[in-house]
Write an enzyme that holds these catalytic residues in place. Structure first.
Site, PDB file in Angstrom:
ATOM      1  N   TYR A  54      -0.932  -8.588  -9.972  1.00 24.30           N
ATOM      2  CA  TYR A  54      -0.523  -7.220  -9.657  1.00 24.30           C
ATOM      3  C   TYR A  54       0.009  -6.540 -10.913  1.00 24.30           C
ATOM      4  O   TYR A  54       1.090  -6.877 -11.419  1.00 24.30           O
ATOM      5  CB  TYR A  54       0.557  -7.200  -8.574  1.00 24.30           C
ATOM      6  CG  TYR A  54       0.149  -7.802  -7.249  1.00 24.30           C
ATOM      7  CD1 TYR A  54      -1.199  -7.971  -6.909  1.00 24.30           C
ATOM      8  CD2 TYR A  54       1.105  -8.198  -6.324  1.00 24.30           C
ATOM      9  CE1 TYR A  54      -1.559  -8.530  -5.688  1.00 24.30           C
ATOM     10  CE2 TYR A  54       0.740  -8.746  -5.099  1.00 24.30           C
ATOM     11  CZ  TYR A  54      -0.594  -8.908  -4.788  1.00 24.30           C
ATOM     12  OH  TYR A  54      -0.950  -9.455  -3.584  1.00 24.30           O
ATOM     13  N   HIS A 122      -3.938 -17.757  -4.650  1.00 26.90           N
ATOM     14  CA  HIS A 122      -4.289 -16.412  -4.195  1.00 26.90           C
ATOM     15  C   HIS A 122      -5.659 -16.356  -3.521  1.00 26.90           C
ATOM     16  O   HIS A 122      -5.838 -15.681  -2.503  1.00 26.90           O
ATOM     17  CB  HIS A 122      -4.251 -15.455  -5.390  1.00 26.90           C
ATOM     18  CG  HIS A 122      -3.938 -14.044  -5.019  1.00 26.90           C
ATOM     19  ND1 HIS A 122      -3.418 -13.139  -5.910  1.00 26.90           N
ATOM     20  CD2 HIS A 122      -4.067 -13.364  -3.869  1.00 26.90           C
ATOM     21  CE1 HIS A 122      -3.235 -11.973  -5.309  1.00 26.90           C
ATOM     22  NE2 HIS A 122      -3.639 -12.085  -4.071  1.00 26.90           N
ATOM     23  N   SER A 201      -0.933  -6.378   4.537  1.00 25.29           N
ATOM     24  CA  SER A 201      -1.524  -5.142   5.058  1.00 25.29           C
ATOM     25  C   SER A 201      -1.347  -5.027   6.571  1.00 25.29           C
ATOM     26  O   SER A 201      -2.300  -4.722   7.295  1.00 25.29           O
ATOM     27  CB  SER A 201      -3.012  -5.049   4.696  1.00 25.29           C
ATOM     28  OG  SER A 201      -3.187  -4.946   3.308  1.00 25.29           O
ATOM     29  N   GLY A 206      -1.959   1.286   5.088  1.00 27.89           N
ATOM     30  CA  GLY A 206      -1.413   2.614   5.318  1.00 27.89           C
ATOM     31  C   GLY A 206      -2.127   3.405   6.397  1.00 27.89           C
ATOM     32  O   GLY A 206      -1.602   4.413   6.896  1.00 27.89           O
ATOM     33  N   PHE A 207      -3.317   2.957   6.794  1.00 30.10           N
ATOM     34  CA  PHE A 207      -4.096   3.705   7.789  1.00 30.10           C
ATOM     35  C   PHE A 207      -3.357   3.789   9.125  1.00 30.10           C
ATOM     36  O   PHE A 207      -3.351   4.830   9.791  1.00 30.10           O
ATOM     37  CB  PHE A 207      -5.456   3.021   7.989  1.00 30.10           C
ATOM     38  CG  PHE A 207      -6.580   3.979   8.285  1.00 30.10           C
ATOM     39  CD1 PHE A 207      -7.743   3.944   7.549  1.00 30.10           C
ATOM     40  CD2 PHE A 207      -6.480   4.914   9.299  1.00 30.10           C
ATOM     41  CE1 PHE A 207      -8.789   4.827   7.810  1.00 30.10           C
ATOM     42  CE2 PHE A 207      -7.509   5.806   9.570  1.00 30.10           C
ATOM     43  CZ  PHE A 207      -8.665   5.766   8.818  1.00 30.10           C
ATOM     44  N   GLY A 210      -0.637   6.571  10.463  1.00 31.55           N
ATOM     45  CA  GLY A 210      -0.968   7.898  10.964  1.00 31.55           C
ATOM     46  C   GLY A 210      -0.770   8.991   9.933  1.00 31.55           C
ATOM     47  O   GLY A 210      -0.983  10.167  10.219  1.00 31.55           O
TER      48      GLY A 210
END
Length: 326
Positions: A54, A122, A201, A206-207, A210
């Protein structure tokens, strides 16, 4: 704060994913990120997730600076395996024993600590027997450099083989209302082997909040623009799923994010979701989901509104999909 167990670790029921503070999700602001990390700690969060890839090490260094004076009060999980070149492109996965040791030393230095609470592979390296990778991680435990071993996006067969070498404390995998693939085989196996599951996730990148009504609201270099579920007709279909969740959350007087997290938390005490955010306000919103209890009829209604396989589009671009379930 309520707590759950990962191996011998006592971790907050919700951890915190830190990836977006250094890469992938739009712009970064180190001052704001450190303030958010400190706010999370003040609210009882003690489980923070990062990885050496990251920001190509920048995220680990960020956590090292943020937690320098309170290291003993928190649990840090990090990961190794992705190999990137100077331009940032992923050029491979490395699970060789030599690389395991070198990656761990580099992460310890960036984190400013002498031990890692949970160290994940990972992605599985198909060119190296998993027994060799886990063997090297076992040596790191014996040396006191890591406390627990984790896997990420591994297949059931790989998990079984790894477990025979050394107990696996956690499997990190995508799991949310629009990514429920693990419910069929992986989740039951982890429960059989007493392996905690750390869903990343949990808000569908983030979907499920809303808050994303158009892909055009994402900054140009946000990697979600290149993921199948955020593109074209897929986006429109998936947005209709979120609208169903919004209808339910409005009736319960909670946010869609809280509904999605409460649903996930209610699926088992062995689940420790790690929603990522860069803002303290979202940390507060997410934590509130811990105390939300969903009645069975509401859960059943959610399952009908967003059934298994409802989301359209693969989780990742084709090249990244090949790295899963190995």
């Amino acid at each position: 704060m309520k707590y759950r167990a990962i191996g011998s670790l006592r971790v907050s029921a919700l951890g915190m994913g830190c990836m977006g503070m250094s890469e992938y999700y739009g712009n970064q602001n180190e001052v704001e990120s450190i303030e958010t990390l400190h706010f999370a700690v003040s609210r009882g969060v003690n489980f923070f997730d990062t990885a050496d890839q990251y920001g190509q090490g920048k995220n680990e260094a960020l956590l090292g600076r943020a937690f320098k004076n309170i290291r003993h009060t928190i649990n840090i999980a990090t990961k190794f395996g992705f190999v990137r070149n100077d331009s940032g492109a992923v050029v491979g996965i490395n699970g060789s024993p030599k690389y395991v040791k070198a990656a761990c030393e580099a992460s310890l230095k960036r984190l400013g600590t002498d031990y890692i609470d949970l160290y994940y592979l990972h992605r599985v390296d198909p060119s190296v027997p998993i027994e060799e990778t886990i063997g090297a991680l076992t040596e790191l435990i014996q040396e006191g450099k890591i406390r627990h071993i984790g896997l990420s996006e591994a297949s059931s067969q790989t998990i079984k083989r790894a477990q025979k070498v050394h107990p696996i404390a956690a499997l990190q995998t995508e799991y949310s209302l629009w990514s429920r693939d693990i419910e069929k085989e992986i989740l039951p196996l982890c429960r059989e082997l007493q392996i905690a599951v750390v869903p990343y996730s949990p808000l569908g990148r983030g979907f499920l909040t809303g808050k994303i009504k158009s892909v055009n609201t994402l900054v140009e270099h946000d990697y979600r623009r290149n993921t199948p579920r955020f593109q074209g007709e897929n986006f429109k279909h998936n947005l209709s799923l979120v609208q169903r969740l919004e209808e339910i959350s409005n009736q319960l007087h909670i946010s869609p994010s809280q509904l999605a997290l409460a649903w996930l938390l209610s699926n088992g005490e062995d689940l420790v979701p790690i929603p990522g955010t860069k803002k303290s306000s979202y940390v507060e919103e997410n934590i509130a989901a811990i105390d939300i209890e969903l009645p069975k009829d509401i859960k059943d209604f959610i399952d009908k509104a967003v059934p298994v396989g409802a989301a359209v589009g693969e989780r990742y671009p084709a090249s990244s999909m090949t790295l899963l379930d190995r």
